[in-house]
Design a protein around this motif. Structure first.
Motif, PDB file in Angstrom:
ATOM      1  N   ALA A  99      -2.152  -6.227  -7.072  1.00 55.55           N
ATOM      2  CA  ALA A  99      -2.530  -6.614  -5.710  1.00 55.55           C
ATOM      3  C   ALA A  99      -1.300  -6.850  -4.847  1.00 55.55           C
ATOM      4  O   ALA A  99      -1.243  -6.417  -3.681  1.00 55.55           O
ATOM      5  CB  ALA A  99      -3.397  -7.878  -5.760  1.00 55.55           C
ATOM      6  N   GLU A 100      -0.297  -7.536  -5.399  1.00 58.08           N
ATOM      7  CA  GLU A 100       0.918  -7.818  -4.631  1.00 58.08           C
ATOM      8  C   GLU A 100       1.687  -6.544  -4.312  1.00 58.08           C
ATOM      9  O   GLU A 100       2.295  -6.419  -3.237  1.00 58.08           O
ATOM     10  CB  GLU A 100       1.801  -8.803  -5.389  1.00 58.08           C
ATOM     11  CG  GLU A 100       1.267 -10.226  -5.401  1.00 58.08           C
ATOM     12  CD  GLU A 100       2.284 -11.221  -5.943  1.00 58.08           C
ATOM     13  OE1 GLU A 100       3.479 -11.091  -5.592  1.00 58.08           O
ATOM     14  OE2 GLU A 100       1.882 -12.101  -6.729  1.00 58.08           O
ATOM     15  N   LEU A 101       1.691  -5.602  -5.245  1.00 60.13           N
ATOM     16  CA  LEU A 101       2.371  -4.333  -4.988  1.00 60.13           C
ATOM     17  C   LEU A 101       1.740  -3.613  -3.805  1.00 60.13           C
ATOM     18  O   LEU A 101       2.436  -3.086  -2.927  1.00 60.13           O
ATOM     19  CB  LEU A 101       2.312  -3.443  -6.231  1.00 60.13           C
ATOM     20  CG  LEU A 101       3.284  -3.767  -7.368  1.00 60.13           C
ATOM     21  CD1 LEU A 101       2.976  -2.920  -8.591  1.00 60.13           C
ATOM     22  CD2 LEU A 101       4.731  -3.551  -6.934  1.00 60.13           C
ATOM     23  N   LYS A 102       0.423  -3.590  -3.771  1.00 62.28           N
ATOM     24  CA  LYS A 102      -0.256  -2.924  -2.657  1.00 62.28           C
ATOM     25  C   LYS A 102       0.092  -3.592  -1.334  1.00 62.28           C
ATOM     26  O   LYS A 102       0.311  -2.912  -0.316  1.00 62.28           O
ATOM     27  CB  LYS A 102      -1.765  -2.931  -2.882  1.00 62.28           C
ATOM     28  CG  LYS A 102      -2.223  -1.985  -3.980  1.00 62.28           C
ATOM     29  CD  LYS A 102      -3.745  -1.942  -4.076  1.00 62.28           C
ATOM     30  CE  LYS A 102      -4.189  -0.922  -5.118  1.00 62.28           C
ATOM     31  NZ  LYS A 102      -5.669  -0.833  -5.209  1.00 62.28           N
ATOM     32  N   GLU A 103       0.152  -4.911  -1.332  1.00 64.60           N
ATOM     33  CA  GLU A 103       0.501  -5.630  -0.109  1.00 64.60           C
ATOM     34  C   GLU A 103       1.939  -5.338   0.316  1.00 64.60           C
ATOM     35  O   GLU A 103       2.228  -5.133   1.496  1.00 64.60           O
ATOM     36  CB  GLU A 103       0.282  -7.128  -0.320  1.00 64.60           C
ATOM     37  CG  GLU A 103      -1.184  -7.503  -0.473  1.00 64.60           C
ATOM     38  CD  GLU A 103      -1.399  -8.882  -1.063  1.00 64.60           C
ATOM     39  OE1 GLU A 103      -2.562  -9.315  -1.120  1.00 64.60           O
ATOM     40  OE2 GLU A 103      -0.400  -9.527  -1.473  1.00 64.60           O
ATOM     41  N   ALA A 104       2.849  -5.305  -0.656  1.00 68.21           N
ATOM     42  CA  ALA A 104       4.252  -5.020  -0.345  1.00 68.21           C
ATOM     43  C   ALA A 104       4.421  -3.595   0.168  1.00 68.21           C
ATOM     44  O   ALA A 104       5.163  -3.348   1.125  1.00 68.21           O
ATOM     45  CB  ALA A 104       5.116  -5.250  -1.583  1.00 68.21           C
ATOM     46  N   PHE A 105       3.748  -2.647  -0.475  1.00 68.01           N
ATOM     47  CA  PHE A 105       3.800  -1.262   0.004  1.00 68.01           C
ATOM     48  C   PHE A 105       3.345  -1.191   1.455  1.00 68.01           C
ATOM     49  O   PHE A 105       3.986  -0.546   2.293  1.00 68.01           O
ATOM     50  CB  PHE A 105       2.884  -0.373  -0.854  1.00 68.01           C
ATOM     51  CG  PHE A 105       3.493   0.198  -2.097  1.00 68.01           C
ATOM     52  CD1 PHE A 105       4.142  -0.613  -3.014  1.00 68.01           C
ATOM     53  CD2 PHE A 105       3.391   1.545  -2.381  1.00 68.01           C
ATOM     54  CE1 PHE A 105       4.695  -0.089  -4.179  1.00 68.01           C
ATOM     55  CE2 PHE A 105       3.938   2.080  -3.532  1.00 68.01           C
ATOM     56  CZ  PHE A 105       4.590   1.269  -4.431  1.00 68.01           C
ATOM     57  N   ALA A 106       2.195  -1.847   1.749  1.00 74.75           N
ATOM     58  CA  ALA A 106       1.653  -1.790   3.106  1.00 74.75           C
ATOM     59  C   ALA A 106       2.620  -2.387   4.120  1.00 74.75           C
ATOM     60  O   ALA A 106       2.830  -1.830   5.208  1.00 74.75           O
ATOM     61  CB  ALA A 106       0.301  -2.513   3.162  1.00 74.75           C
ATOM     62  N   LEU A 107       3.236  -3.521   3.775  1.00 75.81           N
ATOM     63  CA  LEU A 107       4.177  -4.156   4.692  1.00 75.81           C
ATOM     64  C   LEU A 107       5.370  -3.249   4.973  1.00 75.81           C
ATOM     65  O   LEU A 107       5.954  -3.278   6.063  1.00 75.81           O
ATOM     66  CB  LEU A 107       4.656  -5.490   4.113  1.00 75.81           C
ATOM     67  CG  LEU A 107       5.583  -6.317   4.998  1.00 75.81           C
ATOM     68  CD1 LEU A 107       4.898  -6.697   6.317  1.00 75.81           C
ATOM     69  CD2 LEU A 107       6.039  -7.577   4.265  1.00 75.81           C
TER      70      LEU A 107
END
Length: 359
Positions: A304-312
């Motif tokens: 989940a955190e990876l997806k958020e970091a990618f999006a940012l």
């Protein structure tokens, strides 16, 4: 001292090591852009390696095997891998080739993860027939060859002759029909090393930089008389190793490990050019200080955190991360200047991709 005792020592000392602030965390910074233009739901974390499709860009790297405690570690880690779909590497399988006593500490990995992508693991000084035995023991999809000259020199019973390592690896490359990954064990790789491996046909390299489990420290603690030389500081960090690799136009597929303890460490490694990232010490401590269920929950949290970091960062995919803007610390720049590494190529990559025109 028996191999099993040495493996138990390795686990005990690895668990006792505290996670440090690594060069990835202190020396590599992303430029923040306020309009990333990506929705989290549109992020695809998957990678394609070894002619396989993996849902996540990180995997459980090689750690242990060959003792009673190793069985417990590999039993728990392989359960995590099976439940999360992670690829997994065994630790060095030299013990299994020398004795049948603790082969179950390796076999449990395939038993628990029957359909997973598994990597066997050996040092460079083994024959093709011995490597085939290691591969067959866990029905491995690939073979990791670990190179660890620094560890061997500090290890009381370690090797002292590295004359034939490169030629031995060349024979394994020519004689095996599974993908081969040559990896360091936390001391990093120079571009010269990576080029040498490319020249003998190695297609995958894990630079495994300084910053994670410190095997020079572990082996020094096992000595009757400690080394005066500070081998614990020896090596090249993970970001520097990736910059070394970035300076080569022709090279193997680059993987990264060494000091990976957060999802953001994974993101930074991918942005610096790694195609996937290995994590070892962090998962070892997780399964041995909590349990399998909590470690599985943490893997899902990382996803989940990876997806958020990618999006940012405006990245819908791993490839998109290579267009993120990165600023390096003076320490990284100093090394890069002396080694003539292309650190300037990282600081305005989004501009190059999107063709911003400044007034």
């Amino acid at each position: 001292m028996s191999i099993a005792s040495r493996k138990e020592d390795h686990i005990r000392h690895a668990l006792a090591q505290e996670e440090q602030v690594t060069s990835l965390q202190s020396d590599v910074t992303f430029v923040h852009h306020s309009f990333p233009g990506v929705a989290v739901k549109d992020v695809d974390l998957s990678v394609n390696l070894f002619d396989h499709h993996f849902p996540l860009p990180f995997y459980i790297n090689g750690m242990t095997g060959g003792s009673d405690q190793s069985f417990v570690v590999n039993d728990r880690l392989s359960q995590v891998a099976a439940k999360t779909g992670l690829a997994m590497a065994s630790g060095s399988m030299s013990a299994a080739l020398k004795s049948a006593e603790h082969r179950d500490s390796y076999e449990i990995i395939r038993k628990n993860h029957p359909n997973g992508f598994l990597m066997a693991n050996l040092g460079p000084n083994y024959t093709v027939s011995e490597a085939k035995m290691a591969i067959e023991l866990i029905n491995a999809n690939a073979l990791q060859i670990h190179v660890n000259a620094t560890q061997e020199l500090v290890m009381p019973e370690g090797d002292r002759d590295f004359t034939h390592w490169l030629s031995d690896i060349s024979q394994l490359v020519d004689g095996l029909d599974v993908p081969i990954i040559v990896k360091e064990v936390g001391f990093g790789m120079s571009r010269e090393t990576i080029h040498q491996l490319y020249q003998i046909g190695v297609q995958y390299v894990d630079v495994s930089g300084q910053g994670g489990t410190n095997f020079a420290r572990i082996e020094n603690l096992r000595r009757k008389h400690l080394f005066s030389t500070d081998w614990e500081r020896w090596g090249i960090s993970t970001p520097l190793s990736l910059l070394e690799a970035a300076s080569l136009t022709k090279k193997p597929t680059i993987l990264a490990s060494g000091g990976i303890s957060t999802p953001f460490d994974v993101v930074k490694s991918l942005a610096l050019g790694a195609k996937a990232v290995g994590v070892s010490g962090h998962w070892l401590k997780s399964v041995m200080t909590t349990d399998v269920a909590e470690t599985i929950a943490e893997v899902k949290s990382w996803e989940a955190e990876l997806k958020e970091a990618f999006a940012l960062l405006g990245a819908k995919s791993v490839k998109d991360l290579t267009f993120t803007d990165i600023i390096f610390s003076p320490e990284i720049i100093n090394w890069a200047k002396q080694r003539q590494l292309p650190y300037q190529n990282f600081n305005q990559r989004r501009q190059t991709k999107e063709k911003f025109e400044w007034l």
